[in-house]
Design an enzyme around this catalytic site. Structure first.
Site, PDB file in Angstrom:
ATOM      1  N   CYS A   1      -2.411  -5.273  -9.536  1.00 20.73           N
ATOM      2  CA  CYS A   1      -2.899  -5.490  -8.173  1.00 20.73           C
ATOM      3  C   CYS A   1      -4.269  -6.182  -8.218  1.00 20.73           C
ATOM      4  CB  CYS A   1      -2.920  -4.191  -7.380  1.00 20.73           C
ATOM      5  SG  CYS A   1      -3.039  -4.488  -5.597  1.00 20.73           S
TER       6      CYS A   1
ATOM      7  N   HIS B   1       2.383  -2.101  -7.823  1.00 23.55           N
ATOM      8  CA  HIS B   1       1.825  -0.882  -8.427  1.00 23.55           C
ATOM      9  C   HIS B   1       2.870  -0.137  -9.259  1.00 23.55           C
ATOM     10  CE1 HIS B   1      -2.195  -0.732  -6.651  1.00 23.55           C
ATOM     11  NE2 HIS B   1      -1.646  -1.433  -5.677  1.00 23.55           N
TER      12      HIS B   1
ATOM     13  N   GLU C   1       2.445   1.961 -11.443  1.00 22.72           N
ATOM     14  CA  GLU C   1       2.044   3.364 -11.651  1.00 22.72           C
ATOM     15  C   GLU C   1       2.518   4.271 -10.527  1.00 22.72           C
ATOM     16  OE1 GLU C   1       0.103   1.125 -10.384  1.00 22.72           O
ATOM     17  OE2 GLU C   1      -1.106   2.074  -8.811  1.00 22.72           O
TER      18      GLU C   1
END
Ligand SMILES: [Mn+2]
Length: 235
Positions: free
Chosen positions: A115, A209, A211
């Site tokens: 990002c 993202h 994660e």
């Protein structure tokens, strides 16, 4: 090499964060980042902002580097006036993480920008950002989802060969590409969603993202590259 590689993850630096009974200045990163590194077979080390002159020393001790998400890059970094919708700058992070990126590029350390990290990678290589776009941030504080399509033949496509749904939360994007970067994934509206440096090194940025999801393929590709990168002497 059988040792798990050490993957550094840059952190936020916040004037105030709350946990337990505390409300204190904090260097922090959402737990999804270290968990994803660990799930992908790496060891995670958090890298709070330090003087930019320390970046090469830190990078020399790492096998791989993740530049995490966070606030908008200060527009002066890419020669632009701030748009009113651009958020307040995080100057210590900008300086530290740009120095980490430059050190990783110089040392050939595998690098994944996530990002803001992808946007900083683009800026580090002389690119610019679109300061506001619609459709990639559904609600404040809520991750959305959209699909990204790999560009065949890229490093990203070798890790994720088909279109995939990804967690998304961003209102800025790559505009002019930095020197040497090529797009390696797009959203359906044409937004550049991943960039990479072709060649021997392993340098990838993703606008979404990983994660926040279950898909470990991008991080596993970083960990794999980090395992193969040769040990380097400390500078
Ligand atoms: Mn997006």
């Amino acid at each position: 090499m059988s040792h798990p590689p050490l993957i550094g993850v840059s952190t936020y630096l916040e004037a105030s964060a709350k946990w337990g009974v505390w409300d204190l200045p904090a260097a922090l990163v959402p737990a999804g980042y270290p968990r994803l590194v660990q799930a992908a077979g790496g060891l995670a080390a958090m890298l709070p902002p330090d003087g930019p002159e320390q970046a090469a020393r830190v990078v020399a001790r790492l096998d791989g580097l993740v530049i995490a998400g966070g606030p908008d890059v200060e527009p002066v970094r890419y020669g632009a006036e701030p748009d009113p919708r651009t958020g307040p700058p995080a100057r210590e992070r900008d300086a530290w993480e740009l120095a980490l990126i430059e050190a990783a590029l110089a040392a050939g350390t595998p690098l994944l920008g996530i990002c803001r990290g992808m946007q900083l990678l683009n800026v580090a290589l002389g690119g610019t950002l679109t300061q506001h776009l619609a459709g990639h941030l559904a609600d404040v504080g809520v991750f959305g989802q959209h699909t990204v399509k790999p560009v065949p033949g890229t490093r990203y496509a070798s890790a994720v060969p088909t279109e995939a749904a990804v967690p998304t939360y961003h209102h800025q994007a790559v505009d002019r590409l930095g020197a040497g970067l090529v797009p390696s994934a797009y959203a359906s509206d044409g937004t550049v969603e991943a960039v990479e440096l072709p060649g021997d090194g392993w340098v990838l940025g993703v606008q979404w993202h990983p994660e926040m999801g279950e898909d470990t393929r991008v991080m596993a590709a970083l960990v794999h590259a980090a395992k193969s990168s040769p040990p380097r002497p400390f500078p």
